[in-house]
Write an enzyme that holds these catalytic residues in place. Sequence first.
Site, PDB file in Angstrom:
ATOM      1  N   GLY A   1     -43.181 -15.665 -32.254  1.00 19.26           N
ATOM      2  CA  GLY A   1     -43.479 -14.392 -32.931  1.00 19.26           C
ATOM      3  C   GLY A   1     -44.915 -13.948 -32.696  1.00 19.26           C
ATOM      4  O   GLY A   1     -45.184 -12.767 -32.462  1.00 19.26           O
TER       5      GLY A   1
ATOM      6  N   LYS B   1     -31.887  -9.789 -27.920  1.00 14.36           N
ATOM      7  CA  LYS B   1     -31.875  -8.396 -28.364  1.00 14.36           C
ATOM      8  C   LYS B   1     -32.988  -7.530 -27.797  1.00 14.36           C
ATOM      9  O   LYS B   1     -34.125  -7.973 -27.668  1.00 14.36           O
ATOM     10  CB  LYS B   1     -31.973  -8.367 -29.891  1.00 14.36           C
ATOM     11  CG  LYS B   1     -30.723  -8.911 -30.533  1.00 14.36           C
ATOM     12  CD  LYS B   1     -30.792  -8.712 -32.014  1.00 14.36           C
ATOM     13  CE  LYS B   1     -29.450  -9.070 -32.644  1.00 14.36           C
ATOM     14  NZ  LYS B   1     -29.551  -9.087 -34.094  1.00 14.36           N
TER      15      LYS B   1
ATOM     16  N   GLY C   1     -41.252 -19.743 -27.844  1.00 16.41           N
ATOM     17  CA  GLY C   1     -39.895 -19.777 -28.382  1.00 16.41           C
ATOM     18  C   GLY C   1     -38.951 -20.461 -27.426  1.00 16.41           C
ATOM     19  O   GLY C   1     -39.257 -21.519 -26.887  1.00 16.41           O
TER      20      GLY C   1
ATOM     21  N   ARG D   1     -46.438 -29.070 -29.350  1.00 21.54           N
ATOM     22  CA  ARG D   1     -47.360 -28.394 -30.280  1.00 21.54           C
ATOM     23  C   ARG D   1     -48.454 -29.333 -30.774  1.00 21.54           C
ATOM     24  O   ARG D   1     -49.581 -28.912 -31.010  1.00 21.54           O
ATOM     25  CB  ARG D   1     -46.583 -27.833 -31.475  1.00 21.54           C
ATOM     26  CG  ARG D   1     -45.829 -26.593 -31.093  1.00 21.54           C
ATOM     27  CD  ARG D   1     -45.252 -25.926 -32.300  1.00 21.54           C
ATOM     28  NE  ARG D   1     -44.888 -24.571 -31.972  1.00 21.54           N
ATOM     29  CZ  ARG D   1     -44.004 -23.858 -32.644  1.00 21.54           C
ATOM     30  NH1 ARG D   1     -43.398 -24.375 -33.690  1.00 21.54           N
ATOM     31  NH2 ARG D   1     -43.750 -22.625 -32.297  1.00 21.54           N
TER      32      ARG D   1
HETATM   33  P1  AMP Z   1     -34.608 -14.285 -28.134  1.00 20.21           P
HETATM   34  O1  AMP Z   1     -35.017 -15.082 -29.338  1.00 20.21           O
HETATM   35  O2  AMP Z   1     -34.400 -12.849 -28.401  1.00 20.21           O
HETATM   36  O3  AMP Z   1     -35.481 -14.567 -26.932  1.00 20.21           O
HETATM   37  O4  AMP Z   1     -33.127 -14.805 -27.775  1.00 20.21           O
HETATM   38  C1  AMP Z   1     -32.867 -16.077 -27.295  1.00 20.21           C
HETATM   39  C2  AMP Z   1     -31.373 -16.311 -27.358  1.00 20.21           C
HETATM   40  O5  AMP Z   1     -30.700 -15.321 -26.604  1.00 20.21           O
HETATM   41  C3  AMP Z   1     -30.933 -17.631 -26.774  1.00 20.21           C
HETATM   42  O6  AMP Z   1     -30.581 -18.495 -27.801  1.00 20.21           O
HETATM   43  C4  AMP Z   1     -29.759 -17.278 -25.882  1.00 20.21           C
HETATM   44  O7  AMP Z   1     -28.622 -18.092 -26.123  1.00 20.21           O
HETATM   45  C5  AMP Z   1     -29.439 -15.852 -26.274  1.00 20.21           C
HETATM   46  N1  AMP Z   1     -28.855 -15.088 -25.178  1.00 20.21           N
HETATM   47  C6  AMP Z   1     -29.319 -14.960 -23.925  1.00 20.21           C
HETATM   48  N2  AMP Z   1     -28.480 -14.245 -23.165  1.00 20.21           N
HETATM   49  C7  AMP Z   1     -27.442 -13.903 -23.947  1.00 20.21           C
HETATM   50  C8  AMP Z   1     -26.237 -13.182 -23.726  1.00 20.21           C
HETATM   51  N3  AMP Z   1     -25.937 -12.649 -22.519  1.00 20.21           N
HETATM   52  N4  AMP Z   1     -25.392 -13.020 -24.758  1.00 20.21           N
HETATM   53  C9  AMP Z   1     -25.690 -13.564 -25.964  1.00 20.21           C
HETATM   54  N5  AMP Z   1     -26.809 -14.258 -26.235  1.00 20.21           N
HETATM   55  C10 AMP Z   1     -27.672 -14.435 -25.237  1.00 20.21           C
END
Ligand code: AMP
Length: 408
Positions: A387, A210, A363, A49
């Site tokens: 974000g 999610k 991220g 950054r």
């Molecule tokens: P996001 O901020 O929504 O992009 O989520 C990133 C996070 O999703 C990472 O820290 C991963 O460890 C988690 N993640 C990825 N795949 C899975 C999974 N199958 N089950 C649980 N967490 C996950």
Amino acid sequence: MKNSNPEPIKGVLNKLTITDLDIKGKRLFVRADFNVPLDEDLNITDDRRIRSTLPTINYAIDEGAKIILSSHLGRPKGKVEPKYSLGPVAKRLQRLLKKEVTFLPDCIGPEVEKAVSEMREGDVVLLENLRFHPGEEKNDEEFSKALSKIADYHINDAFGASHRAHASIVGIAKFLTSAAGFLLRKEIEYLQGVVNSPVRPFVALLGGAKVSGKIGVLGNLQDKVDKVIVGGGMAFTFLKAMGHPVGDSLVENEMLNLAKDIIDKMKAKGIKFYLPVDCVVSQTIEPGAETKIVPVQEIPNGWKALDIGPASVRLFAEALGNAKTILWNGPMGVFEIDAFSRGTFAIARAVSDAYALTIVGGGDTDLAVTRAGISPESISFISTGGGASLQLLEGKDLPGIAALTDKP
Ligand code: AMP
């Protein structure tokens, strides 16, 4: 930037940028995003950054401006907290710029005003963490005014914070002419370019925890995208919506209907939709836990799917094969743990090898690229904002961009 890749169609920023201003001898309040990760001994563990803002700072130095750098770091919540001091950033900046950077103990007040009044052309100062004052996050008018007092122009180069209506991003622009720095402009050009006019075939590769975090992106891209590939935790909400039992995998039950809806809509629009066909399962999310690779139809009760399996890697890599534009946001599994990292790393390699304009959303995904051992140069563009990049990809305005002064 990849040399051999197709040229992107860039988004257009109808706002002033730093090159529109005559900045010689002028005091520039440069809002940067120096919110870097630090270890327990306050060493910076990733300075991307900081390095991303160097083009703006070096340009301002060369033009003979007086550069007043500012940023937030962490969440001190309006109080002075030494562990969130920007002191380590000042040292790193000094090393990267090969130039003295004077670190000031506050961001407003008489001491800061005095130091700024003594600056010469080409000098650089760094103000202390903006969020040590509650007025920053409240976008307080008095605080914004106090910040504006020390400068002639406001330059926003903090893409990663531009989805926040904070004083140093939005409030200050009421008092000063406000222009984008080079990083902010580049982020907008790439991310808005991909949303507005992608070179097709355009593939969106989404992962992460999610569905709820990425649903807006899917919605906004559905008239532009040719293929959607979903991995990571969010895949299991889709798989459950299609009637597969998914054991103890991450599922957002309240999103099941919406997930079904998305699948139907994409089918109706002729968008190819890919989900994992196999996965790495375990009973616990721990290093060293027992793992198995199973088809998604055979996730045992009590087990969680924590990575995509090798057949999914092949399927996804093949689906990426003819892409001209790839947008990747979110890891394919829990890549932070070795046993569940292979799918993400293999997909990172597939993305970096693709003959396509490749854009990686910020991220965790940029961290995944680094951990996969991939040189950032083999990706066309890696966003510095998590974000903020999601919000742009969702087609929403960012307050920090809206606040910039319009081009005449
Ligand atoms: P996001 O901020 O929504 O992009 O989520 C990133 C996070 O999703 C990472 O820290 C991963 O460890 C988690 N993640 C990825 N795949 C899975 C999974 N199958 N089950 C649980 N967490 C996950």
